[in-house]
Design a protein around this motif. Structure first.
Motif, PDB file in Angstrom:
ATOM      1  N   UNK A  68       0.686  -1.276   0.025  1.00 19.90           N
ATOM      2  CA  UNK A  68      -0.557   0.169   0.169  1.00 19.90           C
ATOM      3  C   UNK A  68       0.721   1.454   0.029  1.00 19.90           C
ATOM      4  N   UNK A  69       1.376   1.141   0.673  1.00 21.97           N
ATOM      5  CA  UNK A  69       3.070   2.314   1.127  1.00 21.97           C
ATOM      6  C   UNK A  69       3.791   2.653  -0.338  1.00 21.97           C
ATOM      7  N   UNK A  70       3.872   1.470  -1.132  1.00 22.96           N
ATOM      8  CA  UNK A  70       4.871   1.752  -1.899  1.00 22.96           C
ATOM      9  C   UNK A  70       4.429   2.397  -3.377  1.00 22.96           C
ATOM     10  N   UNK A  71       2.860   1.855  -3.593  1.00 18.97           N
ATOM     11  CA  UNK A  71       1.831   2.326  -4.943  1.00 18.97           C
ATOM     12  C   UNK A  71       1.657   3.521  -3.823  1.00 18.97           C
ATOM     13  N   UNK A  72       1.330   3.573  -3.648  1.00 16.84           N
ATOM     14  CA  UNK A  72       1.008   5.426  -2.836  1.00 16.84           C
ATOM     15  C   UNK A  72       2.379   6.658  -3.383  1.00 16.84           C
ATOM     16  N   UNK A  73       3.288   5.635  -2.352  1.00 15.64           N
ATOM     17  CA  UNK A  73       4.333   6.609  -3.317  1.00 15.64           C
ATOM     18  C   UNK A  73       5.402   6.984  -4.436  1.00 15.64           C
ATOM     19  N   UNK A  74       5.063   5.604  -5.791  1.00 15.93           N
ATOM     20  CA  UNK A  74       5.217   5.427  -6.697  1.00 15.93           C
ATOM     21  C   UNK A  74       4.382   6.611  -7.848  1.00 15.93           C
ATOM     22  N   UNK A  75       2.932   6.199  -7.152  1.00 14.27           N
ATOM     23  CA  UNK A  75       2.651   7.529  -7.638  1.00 14.27           C
ATOM     24  C   UNK A  75       2.281   9.087  -7.599  1.00 14.27           C
ATOM     25  N   UNK A  76       2.665   8.931  -6.332  1.00 15.54           N
ATOM     26  CA  UNK A  76       2.430  10.648  -5.992  1.00 15.54           C
ATOM     27  C   UNK A  76       4.285  10.872  -6.135  1.00 15.54           C
ATOM     28  N   UNK A  83      12.498  15.023  -4.902  1.00 12.18           N
ATOM     29  CA  UNK A  83      12.041  15.371  -3.469  1.00 12.18           C
ATOM     30  C   UNK A  83      12.568  13.512  -2.724  1.00 12.18           C
ATOM     31  N   UNK A  84      13.191  13.777  -1.686  1.00 11.31           N
ATOM     32  CA  UNK A  84      14.052  12.575  -1.574  1.00 11.31           C
ATOM     33  C   UNK A  84      12.629  12.324  -0.547  1.00 11.31           C
ATOM     34  N   UNK A  85      12.543  10.094  -0.716  1.00 15.56           N
ATOM     35  CA  UNK A  85      10.573  10.146  -0.206  1.00 15.56           C
ATOM     36  C   UNK A  85      11.536   9.041   0.441  1.00 15.56           C
ATOM     37  N   UNK A  86      11.311   8.392   1.996  1.00 17.83           N
ATOM     38  CA  UNK A  86      11.909   7.584   2.744  1.00 17.83           C
ATOM     39  C   UNK A  86      10.424   6.537   2.902  1.00 17.83           C
ATOM     40  N   UNK A  87      10.563   5.261   2.990  1.00 19.53           N
ATOM     41  CA  UNK A  87       8.912   4.658   2.810  1.00 19.53           C
ATOM     42  C   UNK A  87       9.621   4.045   4.416  1.00 19.53           C
ATOM     43  N   UNK A  88       8.359   3.824   5.589  1.00 20.58           N
ATOM     44  CA  UNK A  88       8.373   3.115   6.605  1.00 20.58           C
ATOM     45  C   UNK A  88       7.485   2.239   7.287  1.00 20.58           C
TER      46      UNK A  88
END
Length: 145
Positions: A68-76, A83-88
């Motif tokens: 869910x997180x990867x999908x949202x970050x990939x799309x946005x 912009x550096x975006x780290x995911x947790x």
């Protein structure tokens, strides 16, 4: 101020449309400020887990949260590749976890009404909890209306 030279923005992501708008806002803001973004999906095993005969392991819930997180970050984030975006993705109480992470942030961003009104009434509002307890300013993205 955090250890990030131009700031750090923590944003709660749960797969809902309000959380997507919050992520979009956070990434756009970070681009303007030269800040880093940490997109966070906090998951819990639901109280009703297994009641419908479907049983998922904690590892399956964690993998689903990560997807869910990867999908949202990939799309946005693809719209703003600089912009550096780290995911947790982490198990825990969403409000408490975001407040803990706010200790290392310059701004915490959450969407409003990520869950149904009934569930929010029973469990309380993550956004409200964050506003009351965060260690940095909080923006609650209430959407276009």
């Amino acid at each position: 101020m955090t250890e990030h030279e131009n700031g750090a923005v923590v944003v709660g992501v749960d797969g809902s449309e309000p959380a997507r708008r919050a992520l979009e806002w956070a990434v756009e803001y970070a681009e303007l400020k030269g800040a880093d973004v940490k997109a966070v999906h906090v998951w819990q095993i639901p109280f009703s887990a297994g009641a419908d005969g479907m049983v998922m392991s904690a590892a399956e819930y964690a993998a689903d949260a990560r997807r869910v997180l990867e999908k949202a970050v990939d799309e946005v984030a693809s719209a703003r590749p600089g912009v550096p975006v780290a995911m947790l993705a982490v198990e825990g109480n969403p409000g408490r976890t975001l407040v803990e992470l706010s200790e290392q942030a310059d701004l915490l961003v959450v969407g409003s009404r990520g869950r149904s009104a009934f569930v929010s009434a029973v469990l309380g509002s993550v956004g409200k909890y964050c506003v009351m307890h965060a260690h940095c300013p909080v923006l609650v993205d209430r959407g276009p209306e």
